[in-house]
Scaffold this motif. Structure first.
Motif, mmCIF file in Angstrom:
data_model
loop_
_atom_site.group_PDB
_atom_site.id
_atom_site.type_symbol
_atom_site.label_atom_id
_atom_site.label_comp_id
_atom_site.label_asym_id
_atom_site.label_seq_id
_atom_site.Cartn_x
_atom_site.Cartn_y
_atom_site.Cartn_z
ATOM 1 N N LYS A 353 0.834 -1.194 0.000
ATOM 2 C CA LYS A 353 0.000 0.000 0.000
ATOM 3 C C LYS A 353 0.877 1.256 0.000
ATOM 4 C CE LYS A 353 -3.817 -2.219 2.481
ATOM 5 N NZ LYS A 353 -4.652 -2.200 3.713
ATOM 6 N N TYR A 354 0.433 2.251 -0.753
ATOM 7 C CA TYR A 354 1.175 3.510 -0.794
ATOM 8 C C TYR A 354 0.886 4.328 0.467
ATOM 9 C CZ TYR A 354 2.111 2.640 -5.737
ATOM 10 O OH TYR A 354 2.544 2.098 -6.927
ATOM 11 N N VAL A 355 1.875 5.105 0.868
ATOM 12 C CA VAL A 355 1.732 5.965 2.044
ATOM 13 C C VAL A 355 2.541 7.233 1.808
ATOM 14 C CG1 VAL A 355 3.704 4.869 3.197
ATOM 15 C CG2 VAL A 355 1.969 6.024 4.564
ATOM 16 N N ILE A 356 2.075 8.358 2.357
ATOM 17 C CA ILE A 356 2.873 9.583 2.272
ATOM 18 C C ILE A 356 3.289 9.998 3.680
ATOM 19 C CG2 ILE A 356 1.821 10.356 0.130
ATOM 20 C CD1 ILE A 356 0.221 12.378 1.694
ATOM 21 N N TYR A 357 4.533 10.487 3.787
ATOM 22 C CA TYR A 357 5.099 10.873 5.076
ATOM 23 C C TYR A 357 5.146 12.388 5.259
ATOM 24 C CZ TYR A 357 6.898 6.085 4.731
ATOM 25 O OH TYR A 357 7.012 4.725 4.574
ATOM 26 N N GLU A 358 5.579 13.084 4.235
ATOM 27 C CA GLU A 358 5.827 14.521 4.364
ATOM 28 C C GLU A 358 5.455 15.232 3.069
ATOM 29 O OE1 GLU A 358 7.234 16.025 7.022
ATOM 30 O OE2 GLU A 358 8.145 14.392 8.146
ATOM 31 N N ILE A 359 5.101 16.502 3.200
ATOM 32 C CA ILE A 359 5.058 17.416 2.058
ATOM 33 C C ILE A 359 5.851 18.649 2.474
ATOM 34 C CG2 ILE A 359 3.637 18.812 0.526
ATOM 35 C CD1 ILE A 359 1.401 16.835 0.821
ATOM 36 N N ASN A 360 6.809 19.036 1.651
ATOM 37 C CA ASN A 360 7.707 20.143 1.985
ATOM 38 C C ASN A 360 7.488 21.299 1.017
ATOM 39 O OD1 ASN A 360 9.333 18.572 4.007
ATOM 40 N ND2 ASN A 360 9.684 17.322 2.190
ATOM 41 N N SER A 361 7.172 22.471 1.570
ATOM 42 C CA SER A 361 6.869 23.631 0.723
ATOM 43 C C SER A 361 8.120 24.339 0.218
ATOM 44 C CB SER A 361 5.992 24.625 1.484
ATOM 45 O OG SER A 361 6.662 25.102 2.639
ATOM 46 N N LYS A 362 9.269 24.029 0.805
ATOM 47 C CA LYS A 362 10.525 24.634 0.344
ATOM 48 C C LYS A 362 11.544 23.516 0.166
ATOM 49 C CE LYS A 362 9.432 29.007 2.529
ATOM 50 N NZ LYS A 362 9.858 30.111 3.383
ATOM 51 N N PRO A 363 11.445 22.816 -0.962
ATOM 52 C CA PRO A 363 12.253 21.610 -1.158
ATOM 53 C C PRO A 363 13.752 21.854 -1.066
ATOM 54 C CG PRO A 363 10.567 21.805 -2.856
ATOM 55 C CD PRO A 363 10.586 23.098 -2.116
ATOM 56 N N MET A 364 14.437 20.863 -0.515
ATOM 57 C CA MET A 364 15.892 20.888 -0.507
ATOM 58 C C MET A 364 16.403 20.650 -1.929
ATOM 59 S SD MET A 364 16.982 18.738 2.901
ATOM 60 C CE MET A 364 16.293 17.206 2.294
ATOM 61 N N ARG A 365 17.673 20.856 -2.096
ATOM 62 C CA ARG A 365 18.306 20.576 -3.383
ATOM 63 C C ARG A 365 18.243 19.081 -3.666
ATOM 64 N NH1 ARG A 365 23.466 19.053 -4.998
ATOM 65 N NH2 ARG A 365 24.180 19.072 -2.832
ATOM 66 N N PHE A 366 17.881 18.721 -4.885
ATOM 67 C CA PHE A 366 17.942 17.326 -5.309
ATOM 68 C C PHE A 366 19.358 17.019 -5.773
ATOM 69 C CE2 PHE A 366 13.522 17.272 -4.835
ATOM 70 C CZ PHE A 366 13.019 15.985 -5.053
ATOM 71 N N ASP A 367 19.903 15.898 -5.331
ATOM 72 C CA ASP A 367 21.268 15.540 -5.710
ATOM 73 C C ASP A 367 21.358 15.128 -7.176
ATOM 74 O OD1 ASP A 367 22.929 15.534 -3.059
ATOM 75 O OD2 ASP A 367 21.039 14.556 -2.554
ATOM 76 N N GLU A 368 20.235 14.694 -7.740
ATOM 77 C CA GLU A 368 20.232 14.317 -9.149
ATOM 78 C C GLU A 368 20.304 15.578 -10.015
ATOM 79 O OE1 GLU A 368 17.777 11.249 -6.891
ATOM 80 O OE2 GLU A 368 18.038 13.413 -6.885
ATOM 81 N N GLN A 369 21.401 15.732 -10.741
ATOM 82 C CA GLN A 369 21.639 16.953 -11.507
ATOM 83 C C GLN A 369 20.563 17.197 -12.559
ATOM 84 O OE1 GLN A 369 25.618 17.080 -13.098
ATOM 85 N NE2 GLN A 369 26.583 17.080 -11.085
ATOM 86 N N GLU A 370 20.056 16.113 -13.185
ATOM 87 C CA GLU A 370 19.046 16.305 -14.228
ATOM 88 C C GLU A 370 17.739 16.841 -13.648
ATOM 89 O OE1 GLU A 370 18.672 12.014 -12.803
ATOM 90 O OE2 GLU A 370 20.289 13.438 -13.215
ATOM 91 N N ILE A 371 17.431 16.449 -12.383
ATOM 92 C CA ILE A 371 16.224 16.967 -11.741
ATOM 93 C C ILE A 371 16.406 18.434 -11.376
ATOM 94 C CG2 ILE A 371 14.715 16.768 -9.718
ATOM 95 C CD1 ILE A 371 15.181 13.779 -9.723
ATOM 96 N N GLU A 372 17.570 18.779 -10.843
ATOM 97 C CA GLU A 372 17.831 20.175 -10.492
ATOM 98 C C GLU A 372 17.810 21.081 -11.719
ATOM 99 O OE1 GLU A 372 18.995 22.059 -7.127
ATOM 100 O OE2 GLU A 372 17.202 20.820 -7.254
ATOM 101 N N LYS A 373 18.389 20.604 -12.815
ATOM 102 C CA LYS A 373 18.396 21.412 -14.045
ATOM 103 C C LYS A 373 16.970 21.669 -14.518
ATOM 104 C CE LYS A 373 20.209 21.541 -18.770
ATOM 105 N NZ LYS A 373 21.014 20.826 -19.801
ATOM 106 N N LYS A 374 16.154 20.626 -14.514
ATOM 107 C CA LYS A 374 14.759 20.778 -14.934
ATOM 108 C C LYS A 374 14.004 21.671 -13.962
ATOM 109 C CE LYS A 374 10.737 18.135 -16.453
ATOM 110 N NZ LYS A 374 10.119 16.781 -16.591
ATOM 111 N N ARG A 375 14.382 21.607 -12.687
ATOM 112 C CA ARG A 375 13.750 22.455 -11.671
ATOM 113 C C ARG A 375 13.948 23.929 -11.988
ATOM 114 N NH1 ARG A 375 15.700 22.825 -5.323
ATOM 115 N NH2 ARG A 375 13.978 24.113 -4.568
ATOM 116 N N PHE A 376 15.189 24.318 -12.284
ATOM 117 C CA PHE A 376 15.483 25.720 -12.586
ATOM 118 C C PHE A 376 14.707 26.177 -13.828
ATOM 119 C CE2 PHE A 376 19.829 24.464 -10.761
ATOM 120 C CZ PHE A 376 19.419 24.736 -9.468
#
Length: 389
Positions: A353-376
């Motif tokens: 079963k799926y579960v959610i733990y947290e929702i963060n309104s000010k996300p930390m930096r993602f270590d995956e460079q491709e995700i960070e690039k797309k984020r910007f």
């Protein structure tokens, strides 16, 4: 084409022969034939109306400006690619028709103090909760609200308040572990006896700091496991005497611990980055975080390791995450305030079963460079969309 800032006149100019405006109030960018020596050139290709994005941050107790400098720099680069500018400022830097703050010039890799008109959009990156509770922040928020200027990401999220919002929605009720705020001994003890194993978290915490796994054993002893310690108490009363002042002073929640699905013998979580795009909330990137030495938290600063999402990806996971992201964004924006960017920590129980733990309104930096690039890139596009440009 460029526009430039004259340090002496504290104003913006262009060598372009077409008239331009800058900021929410459409402040005229004056045309001149030559630039003075003390000028700061920004190599952008401005349209008729130059987008100006305000990045709101804060000051430390020593009055120095603080915040995510790397994020601010990368955003300026992307915004300039789209013919706009961004200015980093604090609540104390607001005047009636202008703001003073700091602008990054990528060609020199330096920050400069400038004065600008009121921005089209405000991106809330205030780094500390105490600043968001200050009078100066409240006054800044009301100032932009009174002008109907989009205020991007209203506030930090309180874990208990978030649970209350989610628990009233039929979709999320089945996804969130039962949670209470630790206020009094008796209700907390009853909750503990019901679930036997709890996660205890600070309501205003982040990055996995201050989280404990509490277990009620058959002999009524209580085991409290932190990230670097293991404590044992002879009964609930002893445990409460030791911890109640901490729980009550800093505001803690108790959350039913789930039995997580394991991968290679260790728990893992989904880290999901979400942005508002074209009137809906879309997934920008997904990462996997897996615990290594302890099973309390998967956060990388606490020893978690990074796995590529494709290693566990499935059509079922994709469908769940897509729906989760859009529903969460709509609910949060309806109940709390507009959130154009947030991240979700989710997982899977041992029985699937799926579960959610947290929702963060000010996300930390993602270590995956491709995700960070797309984020910007996504943020820069979203700022222009919100600015109506």
């Amino acid at each position: 084409m460029s526009i430039f800032y004259d340090f002496e006149l504290k104003n913006w100019f262009t060598l372009n022969k077409q008239s331009k405006t800058l900021g929410f109030n459409k402040h005229p960018v004056q045309m001149v034939s030559s630039a003075p020596a003390r000028s700061l050139f920004f190599p952008i290709s401005p349209k008729e109306e130059v987008p100006l994005i305000g990045i709101l941050t804060g000051r430390k107790k020593d009055n120095k400006v603080t915040g995510n400098g790397r994020l601010f720099k990368e955003l300026q680069k992307e915004i300039m690619k789209n013919g706009g500018l961004s200015i980093v400022f604090t609540p104390q830097n607001i005047n009636d028709n202008s703001i003073s703050g700091y602008m990054y010039l990528p060609t020199k890799d330096k920050w400069y103090t400038v004065q600008c008109p009121i921005p089209h959009v405000i991106y809330n990156r205030v780094p500390f909760r105490r600043i968001e509770k200050s009078d100066s922040f409240y006054e800044a928020y009301q100032f932009f609200k009174s002008k109907n200027i989009p205020f991007f990401n209203t506030c930090f999220l309180d874990k208990h308040e978030l649970y209350q919002v989610l628990s009233k929605d039929s979709y999320f009720q089945k996804l969130i572990p039962e949670t209470i705020k630790i206020c009094e001994k008796s209700p907390f003890q009853t909750f503990f006896q019901k679930h036997r194993q709890l996660y205890i978290k600070p309501s205003l915490g982040s990055k996995g700091k201050g989280i404990y796994l509490a277990s009620l054993n058959k002999d009524s002893t209580i085991q409290l496991q932190g990230q670097e310690e293991l404590l044992l108490y002879e009964d609930f009363h002893t445990f409460w005497l030791k911890w109640n002042s901490v729980f009550l002073k800093k505001s803690y929640i108790a959350q039913k611990a789930i039995n997580p699905l394991l991968y290679n013998g260790k728990r893992f979580d989904f880290r999901i980055l979400v942005h508002y795009v074209n009137n809906q909330f879309n997934v920008t990137g997904i990462g996997i975080r897996q615990s290594k030495e302890q099973n309390i938290t998967t956060h990388v600063p606490n020893g978690g390791i990074i796995l590529p999402y494709k290693q566990l990806q499935s059509e079922k996971h994709d469908q769940f995450i897509t729906e989760l992201a859009n529903r969460a964004g709509k609910l949060l924006s309806k109940q709390i305030g507009f959130f154009g960017e947030f991240s979700i920590d989710a997982g899977i129980t041992a029985d699937g079963k799926y579960v959610i733990y947290e929702i963060n309104s000010k996300p930390m930096r993602f270590d995956e460079q491709e995700i960070e690039k797309k984020r910007f890139q996504t943020l820069a596009s979203l700022f222009l969309e919100l600015a109506g440009l």
